[in-house]
Design a protein around this motif. Structure first.
Motif, PDB file in Angstrom:
ATOM      1  N   ILE A   1       0.045   5.017 -13.079  1.00  0.00           N
ATOM      2  CA  ILE A   1      -1.031   4.097 -13.441  1.00  0.00           C
ATOM      3  C   ILE A   1      -2.340   4.650 -12.871  1.00  0.00           C
ATOM      4  O   ILE A   1      -2.476   4.834 -11.656  1.00  0.00           O
ATOM      5  CB  ILE A   1      -0.768   2.677 -12.905  1.00  0.00           C
ATOM      6  CG1 ILE A   1       0.543   2.112 -13.468  1.00  0.00           C
ATOM      7  CG2 ILE A   1      -1.941   1.749 -13.253  1.00  0.00           C
ATOM      8  CD1 ILE A   1       0.581   1.952 -14.961  1.00  0.00           C
ATOM      9  N   THR A   2      -3.273   4.951 -13.750  1.00  0.00           N
ATOM     10  CA  THR A   2      -4.596   5.437 -13.341  1.00  0.00           C
ATOM     11  C   THR A   2      -5.600   4.288 -13.476  1.00  0.00           C
ATOM     12  O   THR A   2      -5.244   3.146 -13.766  1.00  0.00           O
ATOM     13  CB  THR A   2      -5.043   6.619 -14.212  1.00  0.00           C
ATOM     14  OG1 THR A   2      -5.386   6.129 -15.521  1.00  0.00           O
ATOM     15  CG2 THR A   2      -3.938   7.666 -14.334  1.00  0.00           C
ATOM     16  N   ASP A   3      -6.863   4.591 -13.295  1.00  0.00           N
ATOM     17  CA  ASP A   3      -7.900   3.556 -13.435  1.00  0.00           C
ATOM     18  C   ASP A   3      -8.052   3.087 -14.871  1.00  0.00           C
ATOM     19  O   ASP A   3      -8.612   2.001 -15.113  1.00  0.00           O
ATOM     20  CB  ASP A   3      -9.246   4.096 -12.935  1.00  0.00           C
ATOM     21  CG  ASP A   3      -9.274   4.274 -11.429  1.00  0.00           C
ATOM     22  OD1 ASP A   3      -8.578   3.514 -10.725  1.00  0.00           O
ATOM     23  OD2 ASP A   3      -9.990   5.189 -10.953  1.00  0.00           O
ATOM     24  N   THR A   4      -7.583   3.895 -15.828  1.00  0.00           N
ATOM     25  CA  THR A   4      -7.836   3.583 -17.236  1.00  0.00           C
ATOM     26  C   THR A   4      -6.600   3.441 -18.104  1.00  0.00           C
ATOM     27  O   THR A   4      -6.682   2.865 -19.194  1.00  0.00           O
ATOM     28  CB  THR A   4      -8.732   4.670 -17.863  1.00  0.00           C
ATOM     29  OG1 THR A   4      -8.062   5.946 -17.743  1.00  0.00           O
ATOM     30  CG2 THR A   4     -10.087   4.733 -17.171  1.00  0.00           C
TER      31      THR A   4
ATOM     32  N   SER B   1       0.823  -1.222   0.000  1.00  0.00           N
ATOM     33  CA  SER B   1       0.000   0.000   0.000  1.00  0.00           C
ATOM     34  C   SER B   1       0.852   1.264   0.000  1.00  0.00           C
ATOM     35  O   SER B   1       0.423   2.306  -0.504  1.00  0.00           O
ATOM     36  CB  SER B   1      -0.956   0.009   1.197  1.00  0.00           C
ATOM     37  OG  SER B   1      -0.229  -0.042   2.414  1.00  0.00           O
ATOM     38  N   SER B   2       2.073   1.182   0.537  1.00  0.00           N
ATOM     39  CA  SER B   2       2.949   2.357   0.579  1.00  0.00           C
ATOM     40  C   SER B   2       3.392   2.796  -0.812  1.00  0.00           C
ATOM     41  O   SER B   2       3.839   3.928  -0.997  1.00  0.00           O
ATOM     42  CB  SER B   2       4.184   2.075   1.434  1.00  0.00           C
ATOM     43  OG  SER B   2       4.992   1.064   0.850  1.00  0.00           O
ATOM     44  N   LEU B   3       3.277   1.909  -1.814  1.00  0.00           N
ATOM     45  CA  LEU B   3       3.666   2.248  -3.177  1.00  0.00           C
ATOM     46  C   LEU B   3       2.541   2.914  -3.952  1.00  0.00           C
ATOM     47  O   LEU B   3       2.752   3.384  -5.076  1.00  0.00           O
ATOM     48  CB  LEU B   3       4.122   0.991  -3.935  1.00  0.00           C
ATOM     49  CG  LEU B   3       5.323   0.241  -3.358  1.00  0.00           C
ATOM     50  CD1 LEU B   3       5.710  -0.900  -4.289  1.00  0.00           C
ATOM     51  CD2 LEU B   3       6.498   1.169  -3.135  1.00  0.00           C
ATOM     52  N   LEU B   4       1.348   2.947  -3.379  1.00  0.00           N
ATOM     53  CA  LEU B   4       0.203   3.549  -4.057  1.00  0.00           C
ATOM     54  C   LEU B   4       0.027   4.972  -3.535  1.00  0.00           C
ATOM     55  O   LEU B   4      -0.271   5.194  -2.368  1.00  0.00           O
ATOM     56  CB  LEU B   4      -1.059   2.724  -3.805  1.00  0.00           C
ATOM     57  CG  LEU B   4      -0.948   1.241  -4.181  1.00  0.00           C
ATOM     58  CD1 LEU B   4      -2.267   0.531  -3.910  1.00  0.00           C
ATOM     59  CD2 LEU B   4      -0.522   1.066  -5.635  1.00  0.00           C
TER      60      LEU B   4
ATOM     61  N   MET C   1       0.244   3.602  -8.672  1.00  0.00           N
ATOM     62  CA  MET C   1       1.682   3.343  -8.807  1.00  0.00           C
ATOM     63  C   MET C   1       2.316   4.387  -9.719  1.00  0.00           C
ATOM     64  O   MET C   1       1.731   4.765 -10.736  1.00  0.00           O
ATOM     65  CB  MET C   1       1.932   1.947  -9.390  1.00  0.00           C
ATOM     66  CG  MET C   1       1.590   0.800  -8.480  1.00  0.00           C
ATOM     67  SD  MET C   1       1.781  -0.825  -9.300  1.00  0.00           S
ATOM     68  CE  MET C   1       3.560  -0.869  -9.594  1.00  0.00           C
ATOM     69  N   ILE C   2       3.517   4.835  -9.360  1.00  0.00           N
ATOM     70  CA  ILE C   2       4.302   5.732 -10.216  1.00  0.00           C
ATOM     71  C   ILE C   2       5.695   5.128 -10.354  1.00  0.00           C
ATOM     72  O   ILE C   2       6.338   4.787  -9.359  1.00  0.00           O
ATOM     73  CB  ILE C   2       4.388   7.156  -9.630  1.00  0.00           C
ATOM     74  CG1 ILE C   2       2.993   7.789  -9.533  1.00  0.00           C
ATOM     75  CG2 ILE C   2       5.305   8.031 -10.484  1.00  0.00           C
ATOM     76  CD1 ILE C   2       2.994   9.184  -8.915  1.00  0.00           C
ATOM     77  N   PHE C   3       6.147   5.006 -11.602  1.00  0.00           N
ATOM     78  CA  PHE C   3       7.464   4.421 -11.857  1.00  0.00           C
ATOM     79  C   PHE C   3       7.988   4.918 -13.197  1.00  0.00           C
ATOM     80  O   PHE C   3       7.282   5.609 -13.943  1.00  0.00           O
ATOM     81  CB  PHE C   3       7.399   2.894 -11.833  1.00  0.00           C
ATOM     82  CG  PHE C   3       6.409   2.302 -12.798  1.00  0.00           C
ATOM     83  CD1 PHE C   3       6.756   1.997 -14.103  1.00  0.00           C
ATOM     84  CD2 PHE C   3       5.102   2.052 -12.391  1.00  0.00           C
ATOM     85  CE1 PHE C   3       5.848   1.462 -14.988  1.00  0.00           C
ATOM     86  CE2 PHE C   3       4.169   1.515 -13.270  1.00  0.00           C
ATOM     87  CZ  PHE C   3       4.546   1.217 -14.572  1.00  0.00           C
TER      88      PHE C   3
ATOM     89  N   ILE D   1      -0.093  12.596  -5.507  1.00  0.00           N
ATOM     90  CA  ILE D   1      -0.023  12.593  -6.973  1.00  0.00           C
ATOM     91  C   ILE D   1       0.019  14.014  -7.516  1.00  0.00           C
ATOM     92  O   ILE D   1       0.809  14.328  -8.424  1.00  0.00           O
ATOM     93  CB  ILE D   1      -1.203  11.800  -7.566  1.00  0.00           C
ATOM     94  CG1 ILE D   1      -1.007  10.303  -7.301  1.00  0.00           C
ATOM     95  CG2 ILE D   1      -1.333  12.060  -9.079  1.00  0.00           C
ATOM     96  CD1 ILE D   1      -2.219   9.452  -7.618  1.00  0.00           C
ATOM     97  N   GLU D   2      -0.794  14.900  -6.971  1.00  0.00           N
ATOM     98  CA  GLU D   2      -0.792  16.291  -7.447  1.00  0.00           C
ATOM     99  C   GLU D   2       0.556  16.957  -7.198  1.00  0.00           C
ATOM    100  O   GLU D   2       1.066  17.695  -8.047  1.00  0.00           O
ATOM    101  CB  GLU D   2      -1.917  17.085  -6.773  1.00  0.00           C
ATOM    102  CG  GLU D   2      -3.291  16.751  -7.323  1.00  0.00           C
ATOM    103  CD  GLU D   2      -3.362  16.829  -8.847  1.00  0.00           C
ATOM    104  OE1 GLU D   2      -2.979  17.875  -9.415  1.00  0.00           O
ATOM    105  OE2 GLU D   2      -3.773  15.839  -9.481  1.00  0.00           O
TER     106      GLU D   2
END
Length: 269
Positions: A259-262, A21-24, A217-219, A30-31
């Motif tokens: 990574i977004t919902d879409t 969960s710490s990676l999300l 997730m951001i990578f 995000i902003e």
């Protein structure tokens, strides 16, 4: 969030690798990360506006440092684990982590990767571009073009609830189809709250393998594509500069994605 946790629990129970969960990242994080990423892109735009033959890689370092500081940021590489400069400049057969120098002068026909990483308000961003100085050889231009295609194909394969291996397969398949190799031991990484976070992002693993891609997730997607062997050497004196073992050219392009919902949204490129 409860639904997300339940979905992740079910996937883990099936043997899937799921992010902690710490990676999300939260919407607020995000902003803030996006704001850092916008500055990171602006730094690369600034380099693109000035890079040319006759410039030293130290000149590029100064451009990055001054622009970043003037806009309230901090160059993330400066002092990171002892790295002495504000940016990585990797010319021709240097794969990554090239250290800027007054003695290294860009000349007609060179290809160079400029890797910019930025801290803004405590949040991290990272991306790199390939630049062709003048008109490089057809072989060099082809390598750069295929590397850019690899990253775009990797991005297209980065779908929510897919796998990191899907990205790797898309990249490695395209590179190999064109006769190139992919560096195996160096890859991408999570980013945002720290410079380098989990997951490690390989570009040589099978489709459907590795961590599940979960919204939040951001990578980075940043394959290193070599003209010849994927093997490399690390400079024994500075401990940083990674070069091809056979002297062949190398190219790298780096996107930072959310990574977004879409979809996978590019934050800095």
């Amino acid at each position: 969030m409860d639904q997300l946790k339940e979905k992740l629990w079910k996937l883990a129970a099936k043997g899937e690798i799921v992010p902690d969960s710490s990676l999300l990242k939260t919407p607020q994080q995000i902003e803030a990360i996006k704001k850092s990423a916008r500055l990171n892109t602006a730094v690369l735009d600034h380099v693109e506006a000035h890079i040319r033959a006759g410039l030293s890689t130290e000149d590029i370092d100064r451009l990055v440092f001054q622009f970043t500081k003037e806009h309230g940021g901090i160059p993330a590489p400066l002092g990171y684990e002892g790295f002495p400069k504000s940016v990585c400049t990797s010319v021709n057969n240097v794969i990554c982590h090239g250290i800027p120098s007054e003695q290294e002068i860009l000349k007609e026909g060179d290809i160079i990767n400029v890797d910019v990483s930025t801290i803004l308000d405590g949040y991290f961003s990272d991306a790199s571009r390939m630049f062709c100085i003048g008109t490089p050889s057809p072989e060099a231009r082809r390598l750069v073009a295929v590397t850019r295609e690899c990253v775009e194909l990797g991005l297209a394969a980065a779908r929510p609830w897919g796998h990191l291996g899907d990205i790797a397969f898309a990249i490695s398949s395209h590179a190999k189809k064109h006769g190139y190799s992919v560096v195996e031991e160096i890859g991408g990484h999570g980013i945002g709250l720290e410079f380098h976070e989990d997951p490690y992002v390989s570009y040589v693993t099978p489709k459907g393998s590795e961590m599940v891609l979960v919204p939040g997730m951001i990578f980075t997607i940043e394959p290193m594509i070599n003209q010849g062997s994927p093997r490399f050497t690390v400079d024994s004196q500075n401990g940083w500069t990674v070069s091809t073992v056979d002297g062949g050219l190398s190219a790298q392009v780096e996107y930072m994605v959310l990574i977004t919902d879409t979809k996978a949204e590019v934050l800095s490129r």
